[in-house]
Design a protein around this motif. Structure first.
Motif, mmCIF file in Angstrom:
data_model
loop_
_atom_site.group_PDB
_atom_site.id
_atom_site.type_symbol
_atom_site.label_atom_id
_atom_site.label_comp_id
_atom_site.label_asym_id
_atom_site.label_seq_id
_atom_site.Cartn_x
_atom_site.Cartn_y
_atom_site.Cartn_z
ATOM 1 N N LEU A 1 -1.561 -39.328 48.746
ATOM 2 C CA LEU A 1 -2.734 -39.746 49.509
ATOM 3 C C LEU A 1 -3.883 -38.753 49.340
ATOM 4 C CD1 LEU A 1 -1.015 -41.008 52.797
ATOM 5 C CD2 LEU A 1 -1.919 -42.383 50.897
ATOM 6 N N ARG A 2 -3.548 -37.461 49.273
ATOM 7 C CA ARG A 2 -4.593 -36.453 49.038
ATOM 8 C C ARG A 2 -5.231 -36.621 47.667
ATOM 9 N NH1 ARG A 2 -0.910 -32.915 51.546
ATOM 10 N NH2 ARG A 2 -0.191 -32.165 49.499
ATOM 11 N N GLN A 3 -4.410 -36.905 46.641
ATOM 12 C CA GLN A 3 -4.952 -37.072 45.293
ATOM 13 C C GLN A 3 -5.886 -38.277 45.227
ATOM 14 O OE1 GLN A 3 -4.485 -34.500 43.616
ATOM 15 N NE2 GLN A 3 -2.715 -33.722 44.750
ATOM 16 N N ARG A 4 -5.556 -39.343 45.937
ATOM 17 C CA ARG A 4 -6.429 -40.515 45.947
ATOM 18 C C ARG A 4 -7.760 -40.200 46.645
ATOM 19 N NH1 ARG A 4 -4.577 -45.712 48.335
ATOM 20 N NH2 ARG A 4 -6.327 -46.484 47.081
ATOM 21 N N GLU A 5 -7.684 -39.434 47.733
ATOM 22 C CA GLU A 5 -8.924 -39.035 48.408
ATOM 23 C C GLU A 5 -9.791 -38.207 47.473
ATOM 24 O OE1 GLU A 5 -8.234 -37.061 52.085
ATOM 25 O OE2 GLU A 5 -7.055 -38.718 52.936
ATOM 26 N N ARG A 6 -9.181 -37.319 46.705
ATOM 27 C CA ARG A 6 -9.936 -36.500 45.755
ATOM 28 C C ARG A 6 -10.579 -37.369 44.674
ATOM 29 N NH1 ARG A 6 -4.916 -32.216 45.807
ATOM 30 N NH2 ARG A 6 -5.742 -30.861 47.468
ATOM 31 N N PHE A 7 -9.858 -38.359 44.201
ATOM 32 C CA PHE A 7 -10.407 -39.268 43.196
ATOM 33 C C PHE A 7 -11.642 -39.983 43.738
ATOM 34 C CE2 PHE A 7 -10.722 -43.571 41.412
ATOM 35 C CZ PHE A 7 -10.859 -43.281 40.057
ATOM 36 N N TYR A 8 -11.576 -40.445 44.977
ATOM 37 C CA TYR A 8 -12.713 -41.168 45.557
ATOM 38 C C TYR A 8 -13.891 -40.236 45.839
ATOM 39 C CZ TYR A 8 -10.801 -45.834 45.744
ATOM 40 O OH TYR A 8 -10.340 -47.069 45.371
ATOM 41 N N LYS B 1 -18.457 -30.611 45.728
ATOM 42 C CA LYS B 1 -17.482 -30.072 46.660
ATOM 43 C C LYS B 1 -16.165 -29.810 45.934
ATOM 44 C CE LYS B 1 -19.479 -32.819 50.445
ATOM 45 N NZ LYS B 1 -19.211 -33.856 51.470
ATOM 46 N N THR B 2 -15.308 -29.049 46.597
ATOM 47 C CA THR B 2 -13.996 -28.751 46.003
ATOM 48 C C THR B 2 -13.250 -30.030 45.663
ATOM 49 O OG1 THR B 2 -13.827 -26.645 47.196
ATOM 50 C CG2 THR B 2 -11.771 -27.651 46.418
ATOM 51 N N GLN B 3 -13.289 -31.009 46.581
ATOM 52 C CA GLN B 3 -12.570 -32.269 46.332
ATOM 53 C C GLN B 3 -13.097 -32.986 45.094
ATOM 54 O OE1 GLN B 3 -14.005 -31.216 49.234
ATOM 55 N NE2 GLN B 3 -13.257 -32.447 50.960
ATOM 56 N N ASP B 4 -14.386 -32.815 44.806
ATOM 57 C CA ASP B 4 -14.958 -33.451 43.614
ATOM 58 C C ASP B 4 -14.345 -32.858 42.352
ATOM 59 O OD1 ASP B 4 -16.820 -34.921 45.211
ATOM 60 O OD2 ASP B 4 -18.092 -33.144 45.307
ATOM 61 N N ARG B 5 -14.286 -31.537 42.299
ATOM 62 C CA ARG B 5 -13.710 -30.874 41.125
ATOM 63 C C ARG B 5 -12.264 -31.318 40.937
ATOM 64 N NH1 ARG B 5 -16.410 -26.779 43.954
ATOM 65 N NH2 ARG B 5 -18.233 -25.905 42.869
ATOM 66 N N GLN B 6 -11.527 -31.375 42.039
ATOM 67 C CA GLN B 6 -10.117 -31.790 41.956
ATOM 68 C C GLN B 6 -10.013 -33.254 41.533
ATOM 69 O OE1 GLN B 6 -9.220 -30.829 46.032
ATOM 70 N NE2 GLN B 6 -8.341 -28.832 45.512
ATOM 71 N N GLY B 7 -10.866 -34.098 42.108
ATOM 72 C CA GLY B 7 -10.827 -35.515 41.787
ATOM 73 C C GLY B 7 -11.220 -35.817 40.358
ATOM 74 N N ILE B 8 -12.078 -34.976 39.768
ATOM 75 C CA ILE B 8 -12.458 -35.172 38.371
ATOM 76 C C ILE B 8 -11.231 -35.061 37.468
ATOM 77 C CG2 ILE B 8 -13.681 -34.041 36.461
ATOM 78 C CD1 ILE B 8 -16.040 -33.662 38.362
ATOM 79 N N CYS B 9 -10.251 -34.272 37.872
ATOM 80 C CA CYS B 9 -9.007 -34.190 37.092
ATOM 81 C C CYS B 9 -8.370 -35.572 36.968
ATOM 82 C CB CYS B 9 -8.023 -33.219 37.742
ATOM 83 S SG CYS B 9 -8.537 -31.487 37.678
ATOM 84 N N GLN C 1 -10.022 -38.454 37.227
ATOM 85 C CA GLN C 1 -10.877 -39.244 36.343
ATOM 86 C C GLN C 1 -10.541 -38.953 34.885
ATOM 87 O OE1 GLN C 1 -14.721 -37.947 37.769
ATOM 88 N NE2 GLN C 1 -15.018 -39.819 38.968
ATOM 89 N N LEU C 2 -10.298 -37.682 34.570
ATOM 90 C CA LEU C 2 -9.921 -37.306 33.212
ATOM 91 C C LEU C 2 -8.547 -37.863 32.854
ATOM 92 C CD1 LEU C 2 -11.199 -33.614 33.301
ATOM 93 C CD2 LEU C 2 -12.213 -35.509 32.015
ATOM 94 N N ALA C 3 -7.648 -37.924 33.842
ATOM 95 C CA ALA C 3 -6.344 -38.543 33.603
ATOM 96 C C ALA C 3 -6.509 -40.041 33.347
ATOM 97 C CB ALA C 3 -5.423 -38.301 34.794
#
Length: 365
Positions: A268-275, A341-349, A351-353
């Motif tokens: 659920l955290r990874q999905r929030e980061r993606f969004y 934000k930190t979540q953006d950097r994490q969520g970009i991972c 997007q790259l996946a």
């Protein structure tokens, strides 16, 4: 001899606004209108191209024309798919070192009348004049009084239009052209002020880069829907493969995580980061030049790829290490830096996946 009565104390005017660190660093801001007025020819052309991109929301299609054969057309906004045979509007962006005068536009009006008369296009439903020094008072008055504009146009035809419309032939205002002129609707001619242009430009992704002032407030990201969207399918599949490798079982769908609470929370955290990252992508589309978000993704990619491709116990550990590394990538050179934000950097991972550039479960492990 100079009298003492001619001498005054030095007494600078008290600033009308409070000084700030920004003023100390960059000086008092120059109003945007004043900036446009001192643009070089190249900067003016770039500004007009950027501003014209804001017109795409108003018309079916927007096109820029140039060269000696422009037929009086500069920027055309087509209201239908019929192009010049349907409803359209024209923006004539003239660059002069003075406010636009009537003598500057007689030949431009003449071109519109002549070329619409001979069938090169139907008459535009609106024709706007634009100038970096704005529209002079005398011209603005004429544009607001179509009958007077028509009268002055007829008086100036021979001086400005007879030999000025085309270099191949003279165009006398006689016969059929005169009849067309007499019935022509001069209310189509109008103007756009610099303030209006700047307001339109502010709706493009070029505004903050050209004028500064920082990015606008960023909207809150959407919360992930209960059922994953189609755009999530690829990175979620990679997440499930990573969880499965960690547990030593096959994960067919997210429901399989219900029996593994810590992993479900992580999912659920990874999905929030993606969004969060998708929200930043959308924000970038409207506020900075095209390619800015892609450059940020590229910077994150090169900041994490060595960690991702290092040896890890399993795909889950690789994903966690890569996402943690993304948090430390500063990306301060990117125009979006102040909004990231930190979540953006994490969520970009993720997007790259999605793009198969980061893979959690390696085939050789």
């Amino acid at each position: 001899m100079i009298s003492n009565t001619d001498l005054y104390d030095i007494n600078p005017k008290v600033p009308t606004c409070k000084a700030s660190p920004v003023h100390v660093h960059s000086g008092v801001p120059i109003p945007k209108v004043m900036r446009v007025r001192v643009f070089s020819p190249e900067d003016w052309e770039e500004f007009i191209q950027e501003w014209a991109s804001s017109l795409k929301t108003q018309y079916d299609k927007v096109r820029r024309f140039g060269g000696s054969g422009d037929l009086g057309v500069d920027i055309a906004g087509f209201c239908t798919d019929q192009g010049f045979r349907g409803a359209w509007e024209n923006y004539q962006c003239k660059r002069y070192d003075h406010p636009l005068r009537p003598s500057d536009i007689w030949v431009e009006i003449g071109k519109i009348i002549y070329y619409s008369h001979i069938g090169e296009y139907v008459s535009p439903q609106k024709h706007y004049f634009v100038c970096p020094q704005d529209i002079g008072t005398s011209l603005e008055k004429l544009l607001n009084t179509p009958s007077e504009l028509k009268k002055k146009m007829a008086e100036n035809w021979d001086k400005h239009c007879l030999a000025g419309i085309t270099s191949t032939t003279e165009v006398p205002l006689t016969g059929a052209l005169l009849s067309y002129f007499d019935t022509f609707d001069f209310s189509v001619f109008s103007s756009k002020s610099l303030v209006e242009l700047i307001e339109g430009h502010s709706k493009t992704g070029f505004h903050a880069v050209r004028f500064g002032g920082g990015l606008p407030p960023r909207p809150d990201p959407e919360f992930p829907p209960e059922t994953p969207a189609e755009i999530e399918s690829r990175y979620i599949r990679r997440l499930l493969d990573a969880y499965g490798e960690h547990l030593g079982v096959s994960m067919l769908d997210p429901d399989a995580l219900n029996a593994h609470t810590p992993l479900k929370r992580d999912y659920l955290r990874q999905r929030e980061r993606f969004y969060h990252a998708e929200s930043l992508r959308n924000f970038a589309r409207d506020t900075v030049p095209e390619g800015t978000f892609g450059a940020l993704q590229e910077e994150i990619f090169y900041g994490v790829i060595d960690v991702c491709e290092s040896s890890h116990v399993n795909g889950f550990e690789r994903m966690k290490a890569t996402v943690a590394q993304a948090s430390s990538v500063a990306a301060t050179s990117n125009p979006l830096a102040s909004a990231v934000k930190t979540q953006d950097r994490q969520g970009i991972c993720h997007q790259l996946a999605n793009d198969d550039r980061l893979i959690w479960v390696q085939e050789d492990e």
